[in-house]
Scaffold this active site. Sequence first.
Site, PDB file in Angstrom:
ATOM      1  N   ARG A 401     -12.531  71.590  27.135  1.00 20.37           N
ATOM      2  CA  ARG A 401     -13.191  70.564  27.490  1.00 20.37           C
ATOM      3  C   ARG A 401     -13.799  70.040  26.131  1.00 20.37           C
ATOM      4  NH1 ARG A 401     -13.216  69.453  32.781  1.00 20.37           N
ATOM      5  NH2 ARG A 401     -11.600  69.375  34.005  1.00 20.37           N
ATOM      6  N   GLU A 403     -16.919  68.659  25.187  1.00 22.06           N
ATOM      7  CA  GLU A 403     -18.074  68.127  25.398  1.00 22.06           C
ATOM      8  C   GLU A 403     -19.008  69.187  24.782  1.00 22.06           C
ATOM      9  OE1 GLU A 403     -18.713  68.474  30.182  1.00 22.06           O
ATOM     10  OE2 GLU A 403     -16.466  67.529  30.345  1.00 22.06           O
ATOM     11  N   ARG A 409     -25.318  75.191  31.872  1.00 20.46           N
ATOM     12  CA  ARG A 409     -24.199  75.491  33.052  1.00 20.46           C
ATOM     13  C   ARG A 409     -22.314  75.007  32.290  1.00 20.46           C
ATOM     14  NH1 ARG A 409     -24.873  70.723  37.800  1.00 20.46           N
ATOM     15  NH2 ARG A 409     -24.224  69.365  36.441  1.00 20.46           N
ATOM     16  N   HIS A 410     -22.904  74.792  31.424  1.00 17.69           N
ATOM     17  CA  HIS A 410     -21.521  73.703  30.420  1.00 17.69           C
ATOM     18  C   HIS A 410     -20.634  75.058  29.076  1.00 17.69           C
ATOM     19  CE1 HIS A 410     -22.525  70.031  32.066  1.00 17.69           C
ATOM     20  NE2 HIS A 410     -21.316  69.963  32.420  1.00 17.69           N
ATOM     21  N   GLU A 553     -22.144  71.747  41.184  1.00 18.24           N
ATOM     22  CA  GLU A 553     -21.122  71.599  41.706  1.00 18.24           C
ATOM     23  C   GLU A 553     -20.581  73.107  40.677  1.00 18.24           C
ATOM     24  OE1 GLU A 553     -17.415  70.940  40.149  1.00 18.24           O
ATOM     25  OE2 GLU A 553     -19.706  69.902  38.981  1.00 18.24           O
ATOM     26  N   SER A 556     -14.281  70.948  41.985  1.00 20.41           N
ATOM     27  CA  SER A 556     -14.079  69.247  41.902  1.00 20.41           C
ATOM     28  C   SER A 556     -12.450  68.824  42.139  1.00 20.41           C
ATOM     29  CB  SER A 556     -14.059  68.286  41.185  1.00 20.41           C
ATOM     30  OG  SER A 556     -13.838  66.846  40.686  1.00 20.41           O
ATOM     31  N   ARG A 605     -18.858  79.098  36.232  1.00 18.93           N
ATOM     32  CA  ARG A 605     -19.734  78.651  36.495  1.00 18.93           C
ATOM     33  C   ARG A 605     -19.546  79.480  38.700  1.00 18.93           C
ATOM     34  NH1 ARG A 605     -20.467  72.318  37.234  1.00 18.93           N
ATOM     35  NH2 ARG A 605     -20.711  72.614  34.350  1.00 18.93           N
TER      36      ARG A 605
END
Length: 631
Positions: A401, A403, A409-410, A553, A556, A605
């Site tokens: 990812r 991002e 948490r990423h 979370e 998903s 995570r």
Amino acid sequence: RAGPTLRHPPTTHRWTVRMRMVLFSALALARAVRLAPTNGLLRMNTMARPTMLPIGSARHMPRSRIWLVRSMADDAAALGDLPTVDEDGQPLSKNALKKMMKARQIAENKAAKAATGGGGRDGSGVSGSVSGGSETVVDEAPAPWSFEDLGVIQSTRKPASSFSAVHELGVAGGPSPGEEVTVRGRLSTVRGKGSSCFLVLRSGALHTVQAVFFKDRQFPQQSKAMLVRLQALTEESIVEVVGKLQPADVLSCSQATVEIAISAVRLVSAAAPKLPFEIEDAARSEAEVDASEETDRPLPRIGQELRLNNRWIDLRVPANQAILRVKSRVCALFRSSLAAQGFVEIQTPKLVAGESEGGADVFRTDYFGTPACLAQSPQLYKQMAIASDMERVFEVGPVFRAEKSNTRRHLCEFVGLDMEMAFHYHYDEVIEVLHSMFVHIFDGLEKDCPAELAAIRAQYPSERPRCAASPTVLHWEEANAMLAADGVEEPPGLQDLSTAQERRLGQLVAEERGVDFFFLDRFPSAVRPFYTMPAADDARYSNSYDVFLRGEEICSGAQRIHDAAMLEAAIAAKGVALGPALQTYVESMRYGMPPHGGGGIGLERLVFLYLNLDNVRKASMFPRDPNRCSP
């Protein structure tokens, strides 16, 4: 200038000649050599270590002090023909007589050994040692221990000895006290106290055992030399220890009821003397470091960047290595749970034409002149596996990812635990499978990893998350009402949850329902991917769900659209370009596709939240984030 002073015992006995010369002529030296027997020994004291040489070498000697020494009498207890006065006619002291008698005995032992073909053994780096600065030669029999530097091991030999695992020592089924064991491990600590040395060997970061060595009166010089070698070992070196297992009370080691009495130490790989940081410092809890700052001796705080720059050292910390062992166990439990429920493991491509899911957060690359990207998830391929009548599939693989999120948490690369399954009528069937799988993982970790969890929780305190026997499912509308009634965070309405809203909702569910693990479904369609099935009663909502652990979370999922026409309309509504990857994906829906759904879990995570760590990077072996692509 000063001629030798000589004493001659009767020629029928062994004898000693002592000669002092400061500046002597070649004639004086020749006279001394002529008077001595040809098999005598010449000792030269220079600036270097005293050296024993054959008399025949005397003619090559420089100016210095020399002693001609030879064994004196067969009976060590009697003076026999030993001189009892010095060159000035004064009586020799008792100590001087003892030294002469000891020198005579050692010389006889050495002669006897040479006569039988025996040789010295450099057991501890010392054999036939000479006491510096005295006039006597001190020798010892071979010691029953040894030290060896193995150098670089290049697979040139296969020793017959078998190794014992450190964690087997002192436990039922392992080697018993009195048995000789051979263990290899990393040198955690070295403590030397004069006539003793204590080594602590660490294996697998979690298991430690003490090995001991004491000075031996029978072999004083060799044992002293052994102590010097052991105490010079650097911490974190890899060593091999051979010795007898014996009962002990060592509370500081995991193998607390035994220790190893050293008979051999082999240095396998020496560590540099200075580490980037000390393992002991890196193993302290934040609470311990914080408390020390109020004292006059604050403890060092090892920063995250220093740890990650030297991750191979950081992972020697018991808690940090235990985190990765727990992570490994999560993968095994994920696989075993789903395999028991009829799932098949698959492996999907990670190089994808175009943009795999139409998003902008992708790592782009060139694939032989064709645009490509690293897969954001195996989503499209999981669904095509269902179209292939595989019915239930899962995958453990990397996810990418792009991002630019510098949060706790990423990550830009993580391990995805993905599953997909055909169902009959309702996506609750998928939720049931997911809940069963998570409970299996949680139960398995507590049962299978007690030592690892104990090490982790000692440094990063946490308790097992609470979860119900059956799924705890909260609908989106209920979540909005709970947040509105609480008043701490604004309800999201038809927007996605913020991090603060997630955490507050997790606290409310924990207080009201007594669980730390729950499902939230019926997310707004606007915040879900194009392949998500809209809710039948209100298209503003979707048949989707997230799984929350400790208010954040971890998974998903959703029911997927399984009709080609509906899927094409959803893609167009989201404004996603129908590239090569999506064209083949849509095409797979045209030939019969069962209703299906699934979920994607971020492994790091999940581990980070289950263990209640402060940062997801602790759950990644070599994390990748917007600022880190090495090591």
